[in-house]
Enzyme design. Structure first.
Site, mmCIF file in Angstrom:
data_model
loop_
_atom_site.group_PDB
_atom_site.id
_atom_site.type_symbol
_atom_site.label_atom_id
_atom_site.label_comp_id
_atom_site.label_asym_id
_atom_site.label_seq_id
_atom_site.Cartn_x
_atom_site.Cartn_y
_atom_site.Cartn_z
ATOM 1 N N ASP A 82 -1.827 -4.398 1.927
ATOM 2 C CA ASP A 82 -2.432 -3.087 1.716
ATOM 3 C C ASP A 82 -1.362 -2.115 1.198
ATOM 4 O O ASP A 82 -0.306 -1.972 1.817
ATOM 5 C CB ASP A 82 -2.989 -2.605 3.072
ATOM 6 C CG ASP A 82 -3.756 -1.308 2.962
ATOM 7 O OD1 ASP A 82 -4.349 -1.045 1.905
ATOM 8 O OD2 ASP A 82 -3.761 -0.552 3.964
ATOM 9 N N HIS A 83 -1.612 -1.486 0.068
ATOM 10 C CA HIS A 83 -0.684 -0.503 -0.518
ATOM 11 C C HIS A 83 0.743 -1.019 -0.715
ATOM 12 O O HIS A 83 1.695 -0.442 -0.188
ATOM 13 C CB HIS A 83 -0.604 0.767 0.337
ATOM 14 C CG HIS A 83 -1.847 1.576 0.305
ATOM 15 N ND1 HIS A 83 -2.191 2.380 -0.753
ATOM 16 C CD2 HIS A 83 -2.832 1.696 1.206
ATOM 17 C CE1 HIS A 83 -3.356 2.959 -0.500
ATOM 18 N NE2 HIS A 83 -3.770 2.557 0.680
ATOM 19 N N ASP A 104 -0.168 -0.296 -5.355
ATOM 20 C CA ASP A 104 -0.609 1.098 -5.414
ATOM 21 C C ASP A 104 0.336 1.900 -6.302
ATOM 22 O O ASP A 104 1.378 2.370 -5.865
ATOM 23 C CB ASP A 104 -0.655 1.687 -3.994
ATOM 24 C CG ASP A 104 -1.057 3.156 -4.013
ATOM 25 O OD1 ASP A 104 -1.314 3.700 -5.110
ATOM 26 O OD2 ASP A 104 -1.106 3.770 -2.931
ATOM 27 N N HIS A 181 -6.729 9.339 3.616
ATOM 28 C CA HIS A 181 -6.104 8.463 4.611
ATOM 29 C C HIS A 181 -5.803 9.231 5.905
ATOM 30 O O HIS A 181 -5.575 10.429 5.883
ATOM 31 C CB HIS A 181 -4.774 7.915 4.065
ATOM 32 C CG HIS A 181 -4.950 6.877 3.002
ATOM 33 N ND1 HIS A 181 -4.587 7.088 1.694
ATOM 34 C CD2 HIS A 181 -5.446 5.620 3.053
ATOM 35 C CE1 HIS A 181 -4.846 6.000 0.995
ATOM 36 N NE2 HIS A 181 -5.372 5.096 1.782
ATOM 37 N N HIS A 209 -10.926 3.434 0.388
ATOM 38 C CA HIS A 209 -9.832 3.601 1.364
ATOM 39 C C HIS A 209 -10.130 4.815 2.241
ATOM 40 O O HIS A 209 -10.917 5.679 1.871
ATOM 41 C CB HIS A 209 -8.504 3.828 0.639
ATOM 42 C CG HIS A 209 -7.922 2.574 0.067
ATOM 43 N ND1 HIS A 209 -6.683 2.102 0.421
ATOM 44 C CD2 HIS A 209 -8.418 1.688 -0.829
ATOM 45 C CE1 HIS A 209 -6.438 0.982 -0.237
ATOM 46 N NE2 HIS A 209 -7.472 0.716 -1.015
ATOM 47 N N GLY A 210 -9.452 4.879 3.383
ATOM 48 C CA GLY A 210 -9.577 6.058 4.241
ATOM 49 C C GLY A 210 -10.960 6.209 4.843
ATOM 50 O O GLY A 210 -11.446 7.324 5.042
ATOM 51 N N SER A 212 -12.008 5.694 7.813
ATOM 52 C CA SER A 212 -12.072 6.180 9.202
ATOM 53 C C SER A 212 -12.583 7.617 9.273
ATOM 54 O O SER A 212 -13.150 8.029 10.277
ATOM 55 C CB SER A 212 -10.692 6.094 9.868
ATOM 56 O OG SER A 212 -10.302 4.748 10.010
ATOM 57 N N ALA A 233 -8.249 1.789 9.154
ATOM 58 C CA ALA A 233 -6.966 1.642 9.854
ATOM 59 C C ALA A 233 -6.879 2.620 11.022
ATOM 60 O O ALA A 233 -6.699 2.223 12.173
ATOM 61 C CB ALA A 233 -5.815 1.862 8.875
#
Ligand SMILES: [Zn+2]
Length: 309
Positions: A82-83, A104, A181, A209-210, A212, A233
């Site tokens: 990831d990234h 990334d 994020h 992404h992000g 959450s 995450a």
């Protein structure tokens, strides 16, 4: 079963309008929680290791954990970087055995991002591994909530997404569509129209992404509009840490790390199971394996056309 790559898994999700959960593992317990949750939901799963996790324990160490757990699991598991922040990190993860990679380059100028991504796509494909890249930029909310103007500044445009995919040959694309994020509360609504517009122009699976910080109903709409991989995450970190705080508060004499580790692991597992249900990937393990077995994207045959006597 052995680790698999993410290519067929994400194409199947894209074609069948659900998303595969990609969950960040930061220690043994979170890796176990993610894979156990996927088994209990009979779902495909992506365990992802971030740059921060690599700095913490090394890509080889995390890869060994995920590989060992995957081999014992009854569902397909991918070990994803990831990234990856630079060329070297992506190559090290590839050498360690990761079955899916991300570069990334979103903070680089467009042409520079294209150049490095294209090079990494060629190297990854020669090794039978797919690569995700990012265009636009998913911002970081670690220092607090972002203003709508800040989020807007980084959003992916459908035109640049199309150009980026055509120029790089990337396997999946992370897009900035309103999330950020490291958000600790679920308050974001995504730009669904933008997702649909990007989906129309881009042939590869799209990645959020992000997640959450995104409200559940917005996640569901995003999948309908064309998102096929969703990363979580912060919510897992939050569940793990809060569980340990609770346990130690209730039993201050406790010193056995396995006792509170197992307690926190159960709590992370619960969160992962909820997310798998939200993404509608419950029960998809077998059909995804059937699809993968019929569509081997990276099966290489020796090219003998260039051999001269
Ligand atoms: Zn991310």
């Amino acid at each position: 079963m052995p680790l698999i790559d993410s290519k067929g898994m994400l194409i199947y999700a894209m074609e069948n309008k659900f998303a595969v959960g990609a969950f960040n593992a930061n220690n043994l317990e979170t890796a176990q929680a993610i894979i156990e949750a996927a088994e209990e939901e009979n779902a495909p799963v992506i365990v992802q290791i971030s740059q921060g996790a690599i700095d913490y324990a090394g890509e080889d160490c995390f890869f060994a954990i995920v590989k060992t757990l995957a081999q014992k699991a009854s569902v397909p598991v991918v070990c994803h970087l990831d990234h990856g922040v630079d060329f070297g990190t992506v190559i090290r993860a590839l050498r360690a055995g990761f079955t899916s990679l991300m570069f990334d380059g979103s903070s680089l100028p467009f042409e520079e991002n294209v150049k490095i991504t294209k090079m990494l796509v060629e190297i990854a494909h020669a090794s039978g591994v797919p690569l995700e890249a990012e265009i636009g930029k998913v911002p970081d909310a670690a220092k607090g909530p972002l203003s709508p103007e800040e989020v807007k500044k980084y959003l992916t445009t459908p035109e640049e997404a199309q150009e980026f995919c055509e120029k790089t040959g990337v396997d999946s694309l992370a897009v900035a569509v309103g999330s950020a994020h490291r958000m600790k509360v679920q308050s974001v609504r995504l730009d669904i129209e933008r997702i649909a517009n990007i989906r129309e122009r881009v042939g590869v699976p799209l990645v959020l992404h992000g997640a959450s910080g995104v409200m559940d109903e917005s996640v569901i709409e995003a999948i309908k509009a064309g998102i096929s991989k969703i990363n979580f995450a912060t919510e897992l970190n939050k569940a793990f840490t809060n569980a340990i705080k609770e346990k130690l508060q209730a039993e201050p004499e406790l010193v056995d790390v396995r006792k509170y580790g197992a307690y926190a692991r159960e709590r992370v597992k619960k969160v992962v199971k909820e997310k798998i249900k939200l993404l509608n990937s419950t029960g998809k393990a077998e059909e995804i394996m059937d699809f993968i077995n019929k569509n081997r994207y990276f099966e290489k045959k020796s090219d003998t056309s260039k051999i001269v006597e």
